[in-house]
Design a protein around this motif. Structure first.
Motif, mmCIF file in Angstrom:
data_model
loop_
_atom_site.group_PDB
_atom_site.id
_atom_site.type_symbol
_atom_site.label_atom_id
_atom_site.label_comp_id
_atom_site.label_asym_id
_atom_site.label_seq_id
_atom_site.Cartn_x
_atom_site.Cartn_y
_atom_site.Cartn_z
ATOM 1 N N VAL A 245 33.216 32.554 42.442
ATOM 2 C CA VAL A 245 34.502 33.238 42.549
ATOM 3 C C VAL A 245 35.518 32.577 41.615
ATOM 4 O O VAL A 245 35.375 31.404 41.230
ATOM 5 N N ALA A 246 36.532 33.359 41.255
ATOM 6 C CA ALA A 246 37.641 32.846 40.451
ATOM 7 C C ALA A 246 38.841 33.754 40.706
ATOM 8 O O ALA A 246 38.695 34.865 41.220
ATOM 9 N N TRP A 247 40.025 33.247 40.364
ATOM 10 C CA TRP A 247 41.208 34.090 40.483
ATOM 11 C C TRP A 247 42.160 33.830 39.336
ATOM 12 O O TRP A 247 42.143 32.777 38.693
ATOM 13 N N SER A 248 42.984 34.834 39.060
ATOM 14 C CA SER A 248 43.881 34.777 37.914
ATOM 15 C C SER A 248 45.231 34.178 38.294
ATOM 16 O O SER A 248 45.561 34.025 39.474
ATOM 17 N N GLU A 249 45.994 33.875 37.265
ATOM 18 C CA GLU A 249 47.398 33.539 37.493
ATOM 19 C C GLU A 249 48.149 34.809 37.887
ATOM 20 O O GLU A 249 47.699 35.924 37.621
ATOM 21 N N GLN A 250 49.292 34.665 38.529
ATOM 22 C CA GLN A 250 50.053 35.824 38.972
ATOM 23 C C GLN A 250 50.814 36.456 37.810
ATOM 24 O O GLN A 250 51.278 35.776 36.901
ATOM 25 N N GLY A 416 32.463 42.015 41.629
ATOM 26 C CA GLY A 416 33.508 42.606 42.452
ATOM 27 C C GLY A 416 34.882 42.149 41.999
ATOM 28 O O GLY A 416 35.127 40.943 41.882
ATOM 29 N N VAL A 417 35.757 43.102 41.713
ATOM 30 C CA VAL A 417 37.115 42.814 41.259
ATOM 31 C C VAL A 417 38.091 43.266 42.334
ATOM 32 O O VAL A 417 38.046 44.412 42.767
ATOM 33 N N SER A 418 38.966 42.373 42.770
ATOM 34 C CA SER A 418 39.941 42.689 43.812
ATOM 35 C C SER A 418 41.339 42.372 43.300
ATOM 36 O O SER A 418 41.624 41.242 42.916
ATOM 37 N N ILE A 419 42.194 43.382 43.300
ATOM 38 C CA ILE A 419 43.565 43.240 42.826
ATOM 39 C C ILE A 419 44.498 43.387 44.022
ATOM 40 O O ILE A 419 44.395 44.338 44.789
ATOM 41 N N LEU A 420 45.393 42.425 44.199
ATOM 42 C CA LEU A 420 46.299 42.425 45.343
ATOM 43 C C LEU A 420 47.709 42.106 44.873
ATOM 44 O O LEU A 420 47.924 41.158 44.114
ATOM 45 N N SER A 421 48.668 42.899 45.324
ATOM 46 C CA SER A 421 50.071 42.620 45.006
ATOM 47 C C SER A 421 50.752 42.016 46.228
ATOM 48 O O SER A 421 50.448 42.373 47.373
ATOM 49 N N TYR A 422 51.665 41.088 45.962
ATOM 50 C CA TYR A 422 52.417 40.427 47.036
ATOM 51 C C TYR A 422 53.687 39.814 46.452
ATOM 52 O O TYR A 422 53.637 39.156 45.401
ATOM 53 N N ASP A 423 54.800 40.030 47.129
ATOM 54 C CA ASP A 423 56.073 39.403 46.764
ATOM 55 C C ASP A 423 56.393 39.622 45.291
ATOM 56 O O ASP A 423 56.764 38.697 44.578
ATOM 57 N N HIS A 424 56.187 40.869 44.828
ATOM 58 C CA HIS A 424 56.516 41.286 43.470
ATOM 59 C C HIS A 424 55.660 40.602 42.408
ATOM 60 O O HIS A 424 56.090 40.437 41.269
ATOM 61 N N LYS A 425 54.460 40.219 42.797
ATOM 62 C CA LYS A 425 53.501 39.650 41.847
ATOM 63 C C LYS A 425 52.126 40.241 42.107
ATOM 64 O O LYS A 425 51.854 40.766 43.192
ATOM 65 N N VAL A 426 51.280 40.168 41.090
ATOM 66 C CA VAL A 426 49.922 40.694 41.188
ATOM 67 C C VAL A 426 48.948 39.603 40.787
ATOM 68 O O VAL A 426 49.189 38.844 39.835
ATOM 69 N N GLN A 427 47.830 39.508 41.518
ATOM 70 C CA GLN A 427 46.789 38.548 41.185
ATOM 71 C C GLN A 427 45.432 39.238 41.289
ATOM 72 O O GLN A 427 45.255 40.167 42.064
ATOM 73 N N LEU A 428 44.498 38.753 40.500
ATOM 74 C CA LEU A 428 43.150 39.320 40.475
ATOM 75 C C LEU A 428 42.153 38.293 40.977
ATOM 76 O O LEU A 428 42.199 37.122 40.595
ATOM 77 N N GLY A 429 41.273 38.741 41.872
ATOM 78 C CA GLY A 429 40.172 37.905 42.338
ATOM 79 C C GLY A 429 38.859 38.477 41.846
ATOM 80 O O GLY A 429 38.656 39.702 41.877
ATOM 81 N N LEU A 430 37.969 37.638 41.378
ATOM 82 C CA LEU A 430 36.677 38.084 40.845
ATOM 83 C C LEU A 430 35.554 37.327 41.530
ATOM 84 O O LEU A 430 35.582 36.092 41.605
ATOM 85 N N ILE A 431 34.578 38.068 42.065
ATOM 86 C CA ILE A 431 33.382 37.465 42.629
ATOM 87 C C ILE A 431 32.186 37.993 41.865
ATOM 88 O O ILE A 431 32.109 39.188 41.562
ATOM 89 N N THR A 432 31.267 37.108 41.505
ATOM 90 C CA THR A 432 30.109 37.491 40.711
ATOM 91 C C THR A 432 28.854 36.831 41.262
ATOM 92 O O THR A 432 28.924 35.844 41.995
ATOM 93 N N ASP A 433 27.732 37.394 40.892
ATOM 94 C CA ASP A 433 26.466 36.744 41.178
ATOM 95 C C ASP A 433 26.263 35.631 40.151
ATOM 96 O O ASP A 433 26.450 35.846 38.945
ATOM 97 N N LYS A 434 25.894 34.450 40.614
ATOM 98 C CA LYS A 434 25.766 33.303 39.721
ATOM 99 C C LYS A 434 24.757 33.551 38.610
ATOM 100 O O LYS A 434 24.950 33.122 37.459
ATOM 101 N N LYS A 435 23.695 34.269 38.921
ATOM 102 C CA LYS A 435 22.657 34.532 37.922
ATOM 103 C C LYS A 435 23.175 35.429 36.801
ATOM 104 O O LYS A 435 22.800 35.262 35.641
ATOM 105 N N LEU A 436 24.069 36.365 37.125
ATOM 106 C CA LEU A 436 24.561 37.316 36.131
ATOM 107 C C LEU A 436 25.769 36.777 35.377
ATOM 108 O O LEU A 436 25.799 36.780 34.149
ATOM 109 N N VAL A 437 26.790 36.339 36.118
ATOM 110 C CA VAL A 437 28.025 35.827 35.508
ATOM 111 C C VAL A 437 28.334 34.481 36.149
ATOM 112 O O VAL A 437 29.035 34.409 37.170
#
Length: 476
Positions: A245-250, A416-437
């Protein structure tokens, strides 16, 4: 408060979709400033449990049907746990904890959720939340989590916890049987839809006959069933049980809305286009020819009524979006996403998929597994965008700095890409299979860069955007 509920057919489908390589768990991380007060945290959780019965109910199979039954042995200590991160207790260590939990099944002998509170070196504590997809979709679970939050650090006094529950309520039991009768009454409709899907998959020539009837449910079903497979690339393949898993800056949400207004696109269009650009850059970085890659993403469409009161459960359809990874220019990529999403949202595809999930929930488990494999073979990723609260929230006296979540993938989908907004900001969460990415951080690092490219186009060459020939000039 219901002590027992019939599990809807759609929720049953998600309940039975668990596979060792892809567990149907929605994973969230709530990152706070400072430490949470333990007493207030438990009070907030007890309040949520009291107003959302699903949090004290187990999924039970009885007589061939699934029910939510009150767990008489419910113990909050089994669901709220403390963990210690190793080493520096920083972002890498927290990512590993989330990835390990994403690969670990929930205990189906208890209510299907848990939380892990941990200290970090990121400025405060983090609360890692796992909830099975059968309990609800992202839209409803965000609302459920809000019931434990406060609008101020002090918060309001929590109501007292209800009295211990007795699981022998005849009226609720009768409701379950009534629900079962209603489901059986709908069997003919969804069974017919399912049989048509199987017929199209096994006899492709039947699609021609259905398509002649026009854009009705049957023809839309054929469109889904006859979609071609994605291009072979490192984003798809046989998945394993090990995740990353990883996540982006807001990113500031007002900036995204402003760019979208100028370019005539929705916030969702911009975020999906930025995601597609990040994947394109990742493939090129790995030496792949992104211009030859054609992959599809399943995108949830919220189908709740405007007056929906936030009851848990799954009420969303899916559309299969062809991601324009082969489009080089960011503006052209954005408009391609916009046009494709508009066409999909006005189609019957979300309704058809929701009804398919309803039918799968009534089909034998082996049939459901086969159908899920057929459906998920049409896509390589899941991309979901859930709007969150736009005011600052607090839990147990600590300010919620950044919420994140990761969507599960069914079948052999490994991204799997998950985008969530909160408190006037947006962040992206990414989950991948270790073998693929194995390095999803390389993708999320590019997310903000892709949006900034569109922002620069608006700031540096605004006159071209309103010129009839401006787009050609920008793309030329």
């Amino acid at each position: 408060m219901p002590l027992s509920e019939f599990i809807s057919c759609v929720d049953t489908a998600w309940l039975r979709m668990d596979r060792p390589n892809n567990l149907m768990q929605i994973i969230g991380v709530l990152m706070f400033e400072g430490e949470l007060d333990d007493t207030r945290l438990r009070a907030g959780l007890n309040h949520t449990i009291s107003v959302q019965p699903r949090f004290h109910q187990r999924a039970v199979l009885e007589g061939g049907a699934y029910y939510w039954r009150h767990d008489p042995d419910f113990d909050l200590d089994q669901h709220l746990k403390r963990v210690i991160l190793p080493g520096e207790a920083g972002k890498l260590e927290l990512e590993k904890l989330v990835a390990d939990l994403a690969s670990t099944p929930l205990n189906h002998q208890r209510p299907l959720w848990d939380m892990h509170l941990t200290d970090t070196s990121l400025g405060g504590q983090a609360l890692v939340v796992r909830i099975h997809h059968a309990m609800g979709d992202g839209f409803s679970l965000v609302r459920a989590m809000l019931t434990m939050m406060d609008n101020t650090p002090e918060g309001a006094p929590r109501p007292p916890s209800p009295e211990p529950l007795d699981d022998s309520d005849d009226e609720d039991e009768e409701d379950c049987h009534q629900g079962s009768r209603l489901v059986r009454a709908g069997l003919k409709l969804t069974g017919s839809l399912w049989s048509k899907y199987v017929e199209v998959v096994t006899h492709p020539t039947k699609a021609v006959d259905y398509l002649k009837t026009g854009r009705d449910v049957a023809s839309e079903l054929c469109n889904i069933a006859t979609l071609g497979d994605d291009s072979p690339c490192r984003l798809r393949g046989k998945t394993t049980s090990t995740k990353r898993v990883a996540w982006s800056e807001q990113i500031d949400l007002p900036d995204i809305k402003a760019v979208g207004k100028v370019l005539g696109c929705s916030v969702n269009d911009l975020l999906i286009a930025a995601t597609a650009g990040a994947f394109r850059h990742y493939l090129q970085e790995k030496g792949d020819d992104a211009n030859k890659v054609k992959i599809r993403a399943l995108v949830p469409v919220n189908m709740r009524a405007p007056d929906d009161e936030g009851a848990l459960g799954n009420r969303f359809g899916l559309v299969a979006l062809d991601l324009p990874l082969d489009v080089e220019h960011p503006l052209q990529r954005l408009y391609t996403v916009r046009d494709r999403m508009q066409a999909l949202r006005t189609s019957l595809q979300p309704v058809v998929v929701l009804n398919l999930l309803h039918a799968l929930g009534m089909a034998p488990n082996a049939v459901q597994q086969q159908a899920v494999e057929l459906l998920t073979a049409k896509a390589s990723a899941v991309i979901t965008n859930v709007p969150g609260p736009q005011q600052t929230l607090y839990l147990a006296g600590a300010r919620l700095r950044q919420p994140l979540f990761w969507v599960p993938q069914s079948g052999d989908i490994g991204v799997g890409v998950s985008i969530l907004s909160y408190d006037h900001k947006v962040q992206l969460g990414l989950i991948t299979d270790k073998k693929l990415v194995p390095d999803p951080d390389r993708v999320v690092e590019r997310f903000a860069v892709e949006f900034e490219q569109l922002l620069l186009l608006v700031l540096m060459e605004p006159e071209l955007l309103f010129d009839p020939n401006g787009l050609d000039a920008l793309l030329g």
